[in-house]
Design an enzyme around this catalytic site. Structure first.
Site, PDB file in Angstrom:
ATOM      1  N   LYS A  30       0.859  -1.220  -0.267  1.00  0.00           N
ATOM      2  CA  LYS A  30      -0.568   0.257   0.135  1.00  0.00           C
ATOM      3  C   LYS A  30       0.864   1.090  -0.122  1.00  0.00           C
ATOM      4  O   LYS A  30       2.288   1.490   0.243  1.00  0.00           O
ATOM      5  CB  LYS A  30      -1.082  -0.077   1.084  1.00  0.00           C
ATOM      6  N   PRO A  47       9.020  -3.794  -0.278  1.00  0.00           N
ATOM      7  CA  PRO A  47      10.281  -3.517   0.893  1.00  0.00           C
ATOM      8  C   PRO A  47      10.037  -4.040   2.475  1.00  0.00           C
ATOM      9  O   PRO A  47       8.723  -3.113   2.991  1.00  0.00           O
ATOM     10  CB  PRO A  47      10.513  -2.152   0.435  1.00  0.00           C
ATOM     11  N   VAL A  48      10.962  -4.303   3.066  1.00  0.00           N
ATOM     12  CA  VAL A  48      10.415  -4.354   4.871  1.00  0.00           C
ATOM     13  C   VAL A  48      10.914  -3.040   5.684  1.00  0.00           C
ATOM     14  O   VAL A  48      12.030  -2.417   5.359  1.00  0.00           O
ATOM     15  CB  VAL A  48      11.503  -5.680   5.187  1.00  0.00           C
ATOM     16  N   ALA A  49      10.413  -3.221   6.050  1.00  0.00           N
ATOM     17  CA  ALA A  49      10.433  -1.815   7.476  1.00  0.00           C
ATOM     18  C   ALA A  49      10.544  -0.316   6.188  1.00  0.00           C
ATOM     19  O   ALA A  49      10.918   0.326   6.790  1.00  0.00           O
ATOM     20  CB  ALA A  49      10.687  -1.773   8.254  1.00  0.00           C
ATOM     21  N   ASP A  84      -2.863  -1.139   9.422  1.00  0.00           N
ATOM     22  CA  ASP A  84      -2.553  -1.349   7.888  1.00  0.00           C
ATOM     23  C   ASP A  84      -4.056  -2.642   7.390  1.00  0.00           C
ATOM     24  O   ASP A  84      -3.929  -3.243   5.765  1.00  0.00           O
ATOM     25  CB  ASP A  84      -1.623  -1.198   7.800  1.00  0.00           C
TER      26      ASP A  84
HETATM   27  O1  C5P Z   1      -1.187  -0.517  14.296  1.00  0.00           O
HETATM   28  P1  C5P Z   1       0.670  -0.746  14.123  1.00  0.00           P
HETATM   29  O2  C5P Z   1       1.018  -2.212  14.401  1.00  0.00           O
HETATM   30  O3  C5P Z   1       0.900  -1.600  12.580  1.00  0.00           O
HETATM   31  O4  C5P Z   1       1.162  -0.015  14.276  1.00  0.00           O
HETATM   32  C1  C5P Z   1       3.129  -0.045  14.333  1.00  0.00           C
HETATM   33  C2  C5P Z   1       3.048   1.440  15.033  1.00  0.00           C
HETATM   34  O5  C5P Z   1       2.650   2.547  14.889  1.00  0.00           O
HETATM   35  C3  C5P Z   1       1.595   1.715  16.525  1.00  0.00           C
HETATM   36  O6  C5P Z   1       2.656   0.807  17.234  1.00  0.00           O
HETATM   37  C4  C5P Z   1       2.522   3.387  17.252  1.00  0.00           C
HETATM   38  O7  C5P Z   1       2.776   3.639  17.702  1.00  0.00           O
HETATM   39  C5  C5P Z   1       2.825   3.696  15.484  1.00  0.00           C
HETATM   40  N1  C5P Z   1       1.042   4.070  15.253  1.00  0.00           N
HETATM   41  C6  C5P Z   1       0.296   5.086  15.701  1.00  0.00           C
HETATM   42  N2  C5P Z   1      -0.952   5.477  15.076  1.00  0.00           N
HETATM   43  C7  C5P Z   1      -1.275   4.511  14.381  1.00  0.00           C
HETATM   44  C8  C5P Z   1      -0.950   4.025  13.601  1.00  0.00           C
HETATM   45  C9  C5P Z   1       0.371   3.267  13.761  1.00  0.00           C
HETATM   46  O8  C5P Z   1       1.039   5.983  16.460  1.00  0.00           O
HETATM   47  N3  C5P Z   1      -2.406   5.003  13.289  1.00  0.00           N
END
Ligand code: C5P
Length: 311
Positions: free
Chosen positions: A16, A103-105, A145
């Site tokens: 995405k 890609p990773v990260a 996501d």
């Molecule tokens: O939801 P996901 O595991 O992909 O999110 C990874 C990290 O990104 C969360 O732990 C948070 O630190 C940050 N995040 C956030 N606000 C969002 C989505 C992600 O702060 N809406």
């Protein structure tokens, strides 16, 4: 008619990008409220799931970025399979094989899309017959996501990104991706954003009406001036050299250049597929990035491949 379980299933799931990513002030749970417009692009990971008689879940990763992916319980695909097992008392297990080209990260939801693919694959493999909305609910538990990766195309993401609703979009857009060396940690990028902007002045997140109008028009030139990403400043603060990559792409004729999600992948919008090829060649020769990819969007979300597809 109910679909019978299969012994092996392969699911293809897209990367995405965020065409608009508006980030509000942090919530009490640490997440940030978002108003984002996602688009799924034609860069895919394939997850092959093979049923096991015991309850084990294993994972192997092959492809471009395999060495950077954990194969322990922190792997999001493993967590997706375990979540399904736990919620629906599944006694069988699964061997997962992930072919990675995302890609990773990199800020392109590579891990999230593998989790989405695993939900779809195991749903079929174990004959669970869960509906799309049941899968969406589980997806939201796995990451912000993941629900979008199930549906794909173009969608508005709200809440922490997990509430998705379809957005009308016309035509096809041509993207080029400059993949940087190393990754960026999404939590660190959000933390950097909170550090660099005065929190009292942060407005609630919103989607720009120009962005929705541009998508409806299908015109790349209109989209180019409507895309935006609040996380870009934070990603550039952590990796200032990415600014050179963005500028290089603009100098080579990209209609727009932006950090993808939390970065460090840089994305470029090209006017058509020929200009996308030219830009990809220039970027590859520039030495500014590790790898270059080209992809169209929008494309569908995670979907089961026919058994005889040549991969
Ligand atoms: O939801 P996901 O595991 O992909 O999110 C990874 C990290 O990104 C969360 O732990 C948070 O630190 C940050 N995040 C956030 N606000 C969002 C989505 C992600 O702060 N809406």
């Amino acid at each position: 008619m109910p679909v019978p379980p299969s012994a092996q299933v392969t699911v293809r799931s897209p990367a995405k990008i965020n065409l608009g990513l508006s980030v509000g002030p942090p919530r009490p749970d640490g997440f940030h409220p978002l108003a984002t417009v996602y688009q799924a692009v034609a860069l895919y990971d394939d997850v092959t799931a093979t049923v096991r008689d015991d309850a084990e879940v294993t994972v192997e990763v092959v492809g471009d970025f395999a060495v950077n992916v954990p194969t322990d319980d922190s792997n999001l695909a493993v967590r997706a399979a375990r979540l399904l097992q736990a919620e629906y008392d599944v006694e069988e297990g699964v061997d997962l094989s992930i072919r990675k080209t995302i890609p990773v990260a990199g800020g392109m939801a590579g891990g999230s899309t593998d989790a989405a693919a695993t939900l779809v694959a195991c749903n079929r493999l174990w004959g669970l017959q869960l509906t799309q909305s049941e899968l969406q609910h589980l997806a939201a538990e796995l990451g912000s996501d993941v629900p979008f990766c199930l549906v794909g195309h173009t969608a508005l993401g709200q809440g922490r990104g997990e509430h998705v609703t379809e957005v009308m979009s016309r035509g096809t857009f041509h993207w080029v991706f400059a993949i940087a060396d190393g990754g960026l940690s999404t939590p660190e990028v959000y933390a950097e954003l909170d550090r660099i902007r005065p929190l009292r002045r942060v407005e609630p997140p919103e989607v720009r009406p120009e962005l929705l109008a541009a998508l409806l028009s299908g015109r790349s030139a209109a989209l180019a001036v409507a895309i935006s990403n609040d996380l870009q400043a934070a990603a550039l603060s952590l990796r200032p050299e990415l600014g050179d990559t963005l500028q290089f792409g603009l100098d080579q004729g990209a209609l727009a250049a932006m950090i993808s999600g939390s970065g460090p992948t840089c994305l470029f919008l090209a006017a058509d597929s020929r200009r996308a090829v030219d830009l990809a060649v220039e970027l590859a020769e520039s030495g500014l990035c590790r790898m270059v990819r080209q992809a169209e969007g929008p494309v569908p979300g995670a979907r089961i491949l026919p058994a005889n597809v040549n991969r």
